[in-house]
Design a protein around this motif. Structure first.
Motif, PDB file in Angstrom:
ATOM      1  N   TRP A  40      31.041  42.555  34.745  1.00  4.09           N
ATOM      2  CA  TRP A  40      32.513  43.160  35.034  1.00  4.09           C
ATOM      3  C   TRP A  40      33.225  41.807  35.743  1.00  4.09           C
ATOM      4  O   TRP A  40      34.709  41.880  35.470  1.00  4.09           O
ATOM      5  CB  TRP A  40      32.556  44.462  35.857  1.00  4.09           C
ATOM      6  N   LEU A  41      32.643  41.290  36.499  1.00  2.00           N
ATOM      7  CA  LEU A  41      33.291  40.061  37.130  1.00  2.00           C
ATOM      8  C   LEU A  41      33.745  39.106  35.949  1.00  2.00           C
ATOM      9  O   LEU A  41      34.912  38.623  36.214  1.00  2.00           O
ATOM     10  CB  LEU A  41      32.329  39.603  38.448  1.00  2.00           C
ATOM     11  N   ALA A  42      32.696  38.735  35.260  1.00  4.20           N
ATOM     12  CA  ALA A  42      33.106  37.761  34.093  1.00  4.20           C
ATOM     13  C   ALA A  42      34.299  38.487  33.311  1.00  4.20           C
ATOM     14  O   ALA A  42      35.205  37.523  32.986  1.00  4.20           O
ATOM     15  CB  ALA A  42      32.022  37.454  33.361  1.00  4.20           C
ATOM     16  N   ARG A  43      34.268  39.519  32.902  1.00  5.56           N
ATOM     17  CA  ARG A  43      35.423  40.061  32.132  1.00  5.56           C
ATOM     18  C   ARG A  43      36.626  40.044  32.983  1.00  5.56           C
ATOM     19  O   ARG A  43      37.722  39.885  32.412  1.00  5.56           O
ATOM     20  CB  ARG A  43      34.926  41.884  31.861  1.00  5.56           C
ATOM     21  N   GLY A  44      36.626  40.388  34.279  1.00  3.53           N
ATOM     22  CA  GLY A  44      37.692  40.354  35.204  1.00  3.53           C
ATOM     23  C   GLY A  44      38.419  39.201  35.202  1.00  3.53           C
ATOM     24  O   GLY A  44      39.720  38.952  35.140  1.00  3.53           O
ATOM     25  N   TYR A  45      37.657  37.942  35.166  1.00  2.00           N
ATOM     26  CA  TYR A  45      38.185  36.459  35.154  1.00  2.00           C
ATOM     27  C   TYR A  45      39.079  36.438  33.937  1.00  2.00           C
ATOM     28  O   TYR A  45      40.322  35.864  34.140  1.00  2.00           O
ATOM     29  CB  TYR A  45      36.839  35.527  34.912  1.00  2.00           C
ATOM     30  N   PHE A  46      38.653  36.989  32.855  1.00  2.00           N
ATOM     31  CA  PHE A  46      39.790  36.596  31.574  1.00  2.00           C
ATOM     32  C   PHE A  46      40.676  37.681  31.804  1.00  2.00           C
ATOM     33  O   PHE A  46      42.118  37.586  31.247  1.00  2.00           O
ATOM     34  CB  PHE A  46      38.882  37.003  30.572  1.00  2.00           C
ATOM     35  N   HIS A  47      40.487  38.852  32.334  1.00  2.00           N
ATOM     36  CA  HIS A  47      41.536  39.903  32.600  1.00  2.00           C
ATOM     37  C   HIS A  47      42.718  39.368  33.235  1.00  2.00           C
ATOM     38  O   HIS A  47      43.924  39.865  33.401  1.00  2.00           O
ATOM     39  CB  HIS A  47      41.040  41.291  32.907  1.00  2.00           C
ATOM     40  N   VAL A  48      42.311  38.752  34.528  1.00  4.34           N
ATOM     41  CA  VAL A  48      42.982  37.992  35.414  1.00  4.34           C
ATOM     42  C   VAL A  48      44.060  37.234  34.890  1.00  4.34           C
ATOM     43  O   VAL A  48      45.272  37.079  34.880  1.00  4.34           O
ATOM     44  CB  VAL A  48      42.437  37.883  36.841  1.00  4.34           C
ATOM     45  N   GLN A  49      43.348  36.242  33.909  1.00  2.00           N
ATOM     46  CA  GLN A  49      44.201  35.246  33.387  1.00  2.00           C
ATOM     47  C   GLN A  49      45.264  35.769  32.495  1.00  2.00           C
ATOM     48  O   GLN A  49      46.286  35.108  32.093  1.00  2.00           O
ATOM     49  CB  GLN A  49      43.047  34.306  32.650  1.00  2.00           C
ATOM     50  N   SER A  50      45.160  37.211  31.842  1.00  2.00           N
ATOM     51  CA  SER A  50      46.044  37.688  31.176  1.00  2.00           C
ATOM     52  C   SER A  50      46.952  38.356  31.798  1.00  2.00           C
ATOM     53  O   SER A  50      47.893  39.245  31.228  1.00  2.00           O
ATOM     54  CB  SER A  50      45.520  38.404  29.870  1.00  2.00           C
ATOM     55  N   GLY A  51      47.050  38.369  33.108  1.00  2.00           N
ATOM     56  CA  GLY A  51      47.950  39.121  34.071  1.00  2.00           C
ATOM     57  C   GLY A  51      47.558  40.399  34.630  1.00  2.00           C
ATOM     58  O   GLY A  51      48.401  41.087  35.218  1.00  2.00           O
ATOM     59  N   GLY A  52      46.235  40.844  34.206  1.00  2.00           N
ATOM     60  CA  GLY A  52      45.764  41.934  35.005  1.00  2.00           C
ATOM     61  C   GLY A  52      45.665  41.909  36.393  1.00  2.00           C
ATOM     62  O   GLY A  52      45.560  40.946  36.964  1.00  2.00           O
ATOM     63  N   HIS A  53      45.349  43.347  37.192  1.00  2.00           N
ATOM     64  CA  HIS A  53      45.177  43.496  38.370  1.00  2.00           C
ATOM     65  C   HIS A  53      43.463  43.255  38.503  1.00  2.00           C
ATOM     66  O   HIS A  53      42.822  44.289  37.856  1.00  2.00           O
ATOM     67  CB  HIS A  53      45.674  44.789  38.915  1.00  2.00           C
ATOM     68  N   TYR A  54      43.193  42.818  39.479  1.00  2.00           N
ATOM     69  CA  TYR A  54      41.484  42.396  39.586  1.00  2.00           C
ATOM     70  C   TYR A  54      40.934  43.498  39.923  1.00  2.00           C
ATOM     71  O   TYR A  54      39.737  43.962  39.278  1.00  2.00           O
ATOM     72  CB  TYR A  54      41.342  41.013  40.490  1.00  2.00           C
ATOM     73  N   VAL A  55      41.199  44.116  41.147  1.00  2.00           N
ATOM     74  CA  VAL A  55      40.441  45.160  41.819  1.00  2.00           C
ATOM     75  C   VAL A  55      40.417  46.452  41.002  1.00  2.00           C
ATOM     76  O   VAL A  55      39.312  47.006  40.836  1.00  2.00           O
ATOM     77  CB  VAL A  55      41.010  45.526  43.283  1.00  2.00           C
TER      78      VAL A  55
END
Length: 103
Positions: free
Chosen positions: A22-37
């Motif tokens: 989930w942390l690795a997935r979040g890394y790419f999610h944040v790069q596309s403008g998503g909210h981390y938490v």
């Protein structure tokens, strides 16, 4: 006792793998403008906690290896979890390669 000893080692590896995914997935999610938490930490922690709780419930009911149903459920939980993490990491790896090729 041996199921708890071996199972706990696998459980903590599995929970770490789930959270790491989930942390690795979040890394790419944040790069596309998503909210981390909201999209990464909460689902990852929830799923890791759920797996840990299920393991503890199954292991407590399978004391002394007398109740075969709970022993099998404990082993099945670990095996299904490990397979799911491996499959998810393969998907994530493909995503990484696609994103890298687009750059």
């Amino acid at each position: 006792l041996s199921l708890r000893f071996i199972g706990a080692t696998l459980l903590h590896t599995l929970a770490s793998g789930v959270l790491g995914y989930w942390l690795a997935r979040g890394y790419f999610h944040v790069q596309s403008g998503g909210h981390y938490v909201k999209h990464v930490l909460i689902p990852g922690l929830f799923l890791a906690t759920l797996i840990h709780t299920a393991f503890n419930v199954f292991i407590n009911f399978s004391r002394n290896l007398e109740d075969v149903v709970f022993v099998i459920a404990t082993i099945a939980l670990l095996m299904v979890g490990i397979i799911a993490v491996l499959v998810d990491f393969k998907k994530l790896q493909k995503t990484i390669f696609v994103l890298r090729d687009k750059s």
